[in-house]
Scaffold this motif. Structure first.
Motif, PDB file in Angstrom:
ATOM      1  N   TYR A   1     -16.644  -1.006  -5.132  1.00 33.16           N
ATOM      2  CA  TYR A   1     -15.982  -2.000  -4.293  1.00 33.16           C
ATOM      3  C   TYR A   1     -15.603  -1.479  -2.905  1.00 33.16           C
ATOM      4  CZ  TYR A   1     -15.456  -4.300  -8.824  1.00 33.16           C
ATOM      5  OH  TYR A   1     -15.708  -4.874 -10.051  1.00 33.16           O
ATOM      6  N   GLY A   2     -15.802  -0.191  -2.646  1.00 35.80           N
ATOM      7  CA  GLY A   2     -15.436   0.364  -1.355  1.00 35.80           C
ATOM      8  C   GLY A   2     -14.095   1.090  -1.402  1.00 35.80           C
ATOM      9  N   ARG A   3     -13.677   1.611  -0.265  1.00 32.26           N
ATOM     10  CA  ARG A   3     -12.475   2.450  -0.213  1.00 32.26           C
ATOM     11  C   ARG A   3     -11.277   1.744   0.436  1.00 32.26           C
ATOM     12  NH1 ARG A   3     -16.607   6.430   0.475  1.00 32.26           N
ATOM     13  NH2 ARG A   3     -16.506   7.938  -1.229  1.00 32.26           N
ATOM     14  N   VAL A   4     -11.394   0.451   0.636  1.00 31.39           N
ATOM     15  CA  VAL A   4     -10.260  -0.313   1.172  1.00 31.39           C
ATOM     16  C   VAL A   4      -9.455  -0.852  -0.007  1.00 31.39           C
ATOM     17  CG1 VAL A   4      -9.548  -2.283   2.569  1.00 31.39           C
ATOM     18  CG2 VAL A   4     -11.544  -0.934   3.243  1.00 31.39           C
TER      19      VAL A   4
ATOM     20  N   SER B   1      -8.250  -5.631   2.595  1.00 27.35           N
ATOM     21  CA  SER B   1      -7.355  -4.998   3.563  1.00 27.35           C
ATOM     22  C   SER B   1      -5.959  -5.627   3.546  1.00 27.35           C
ATOM     23  CB  SER B   1      -7.958  -5.090   4.970  1.00 27.35           C
ATOM     24  OG  SER B   1      -8.190  -6.449   5.327  1.00 27.35           O
ATOM     25  N   ASP B   2      -5.881  -6.953   3.306  1.00 28.22           N
ATOM     26  CA  ASP B   2      -4.567  -7.615   3.273  1.00 28.22           C
ATOM     27  C   ASP B   2      -3.721  -7.090   2.121  1.00 28.22           C
ATOM     28  OD1 ASP B   2      -5.192  -9.104   5.468  1.00 28.22           O
ATOM     29  OD2 ASP B   2      -5.731 -10.917   4.353  1.00 28.22           O
ATOM     30  N   PHE B   3      -4.321  -6.956   0.946  1.00 27.40           N
ATOM     31  CA  PHE B   3      -3.575  -6.461  -0.214  1.00 27.40           C
ATOM     32  C   PHE B   3      -3.237  -4.982  -0.034  1.00 27.40           C
ATOM     33  CE2 PHE B   3      -3.111  -5.309  -4.797  1.00 27.40           C
ATOM     34  CZ  PHE B   3      -2.089  -6.208  -5.092  1.00 27.40           C
ATOM     35  N   GLN B   4      -4.148  -4.229   0.543  1.00 29.02           N
ATOM     36  CA  GLN B   4      -3.896  -2.812   0.806  1.00 29.02           C
ATOM     37  C   GLN B   4      -2.679  -2.631   1.708  1.00 29.02           C
ATOM     38  OE1 GLN B   4      -6.402  -0.938   3.770  1.00 29.02           O
ATOM     39  NE2 GLN B   4      -6.570   0.926   2.538  1.00 29.02           N
ATOM     40  N   GLU B   5      -2.635  -3.359   2.816  1.00 22.64           N
ATOM     41  CA  GLU B   5      -1.528  -3.225   3.767  1.00 22.64           C
ATOM     42  C   GLU B   5      -0.212  -3.671   3.136  1.00 22.64           C
ATOM     43  OE1 GLU B   5      -0.215  -4.821   8.228  1.00 22.64           O
ATOM     44  OE2 GLU B   5      -2.139  -5.400   7.344  1.00 22.64           O
TER      45      GLU B   5
END
Length: 351
Positions: free
Chosen positions: A35-38, A84-88
């Motif tokens: 899924y990538g690293r984000v 990115s939204d959930f990561q932040e």
């Protein structure tokens, strides 16, 4: 189906009264390749260590229970977890801990938490290094926007609740200390009056105090020796545990290497038009080489490195092309998609 956020303040109970062994990083690496690293920062270490760190940061801990075989897991990872939204949002508000229910340690935590639906998120408060109290449980799939809103509401409710509990505990402790001090002052005054009125009693009291002081010194010396012996045994156990972990890591690397070898296809013949010669520069400075088809996915490069008899990075790593300069972070893209030419050099960089 998703069930709305459910407060469990009324049934608060200790959830994790045990110490977990360190987790393998294989599940994190597999998820990143897919899924990538984000994604939110996965806490590196045991659940016990995560609880301690959560207390130090004064943050709630958010546990994600991951079941690779569940039908909703792929959708949750792609649409929510690896965005990115959930990561932040998560990195700003919580400490994030991944529970892989397919591992021995994750299964034990899953049994303690009594989780049976996936994906499940548990927002919890770290009461101590081996205990935590659930705040809210989220089960099933819901939109990213709705999940973030529910987490914000739960965080606010938890802050109010624990602030009230902390205030009540402070008031109770102040009342207790007031009673203790009052009783101590009364007894000291009573003792002083008795010594003033009875000289013989005062002499006996001084002797008793000297004997008590000598007894305390002997007990303190014995306690010091016991502490030294305990520290020695703990150090021996720590070294033995480190050796066991090293042996387990070597075994996992060997198993991972054998698995990768079985998944690796035959090397293309040299000279074909669609063949790319790729040299990999490892963190030690050494190089390994192999031919790949330009239609091969990036995931195959990682498989080759895992299968290689050369140096293997101990943790997760990324591949960086020197020209054109790019990080090969999408495992489903092909080598041609990244513009790799007939001869390419890739840097294997640990992260």
């Amino acid at each position: 189906a998703y069930s709305s956020a459910k407060s469990v303040f009324s049934v608060v109970r200790d959830l994790v009264p045990f110490v977990q062994r360190p987790r393998a990083v294989d599940i994190e690496i597999d998820l990143e390749r897919k899924y990538g690293r984000v994604h939110p920062d996965f806490f590196k270490g045991t659940l016990e260590q995560a609880l301690v760190h959560s207390q130090e940061m004064n943050r709630l801990i958010l546990l994600y229970f991951h079941s690779a075989d569940h039908q909703d897991t792929h959708h949750f990872c792609k649409e929510i977890l690896f965005t990115s939204d959930f990561q932040e949002f998560v990195n700003t508000h919580f400490l994030f801990y991944l529970v892989n229910v397919d591992s021995t340690e994750g299964f034990a935590i899953n049994q303690r938490a009594r989780v049976s639906t996936y994906p499940t998120l548990i927002l919890a408060h770290a009461g101590s290094s081996t205990q935590m109290r659930p705040v809210t449980v989220f089960s099933g799939f819901v939109s990213l926007h709705q999940l973030i809103q529910d987490l914000l509401v739960s965080q606010e409710n938890a802050s109010n609740y624990f602030a009230q509990v902390e205030h009540e505990q402070i008031v109770l402790e102040e009342d207790r200390m007031l009673r203790v001090n009052q009783e101590r002052d009364f007894l000291e005054a009573l003792e002083a009056d008795r010594e003033r009125l009875d000289p013989e009693y005062a002499l006996r009291r001084q002797q008793e105090l000297r004997q008590a002081a000598e007894a305390r010194q002997l007990e303190e010396e014995a306690e010091r020796q016991r502490a030294e012996e305990l520290a020695r045994r703990q150090e021996e156990e720590r070294l033995a545990e480190l050796e066991r972990q090293r042996a387990e890591e070597e075994q996992r690397n060997r198993e991972k290497q054998e698995k990768a070898k079985m998944q690796l296809p035959d090397e293309p013949e040299e000279g074909a038009a669609s063949v790319i010669n790729i040299a990999f520069k490892l963190p030690s400075g050494s190089r390994i080489k192999r031919r790949f088809l330009d239609s091969s996915p990036v995931a195959l490069l990682f498989t080759y490195i895992d299968a290689s008899q050369s140096e293997l990075p101990a943790e997760s790593y990324e591949l960086i092309s020197s020209f054109p300069r790019a990080t090969l972070d999408d495992p489903e893209k092909t080598l041609q998609d990244y513009g790799l030419t007939k001869n390419a050099l890739l840097l294997v960089q640990q992260i």
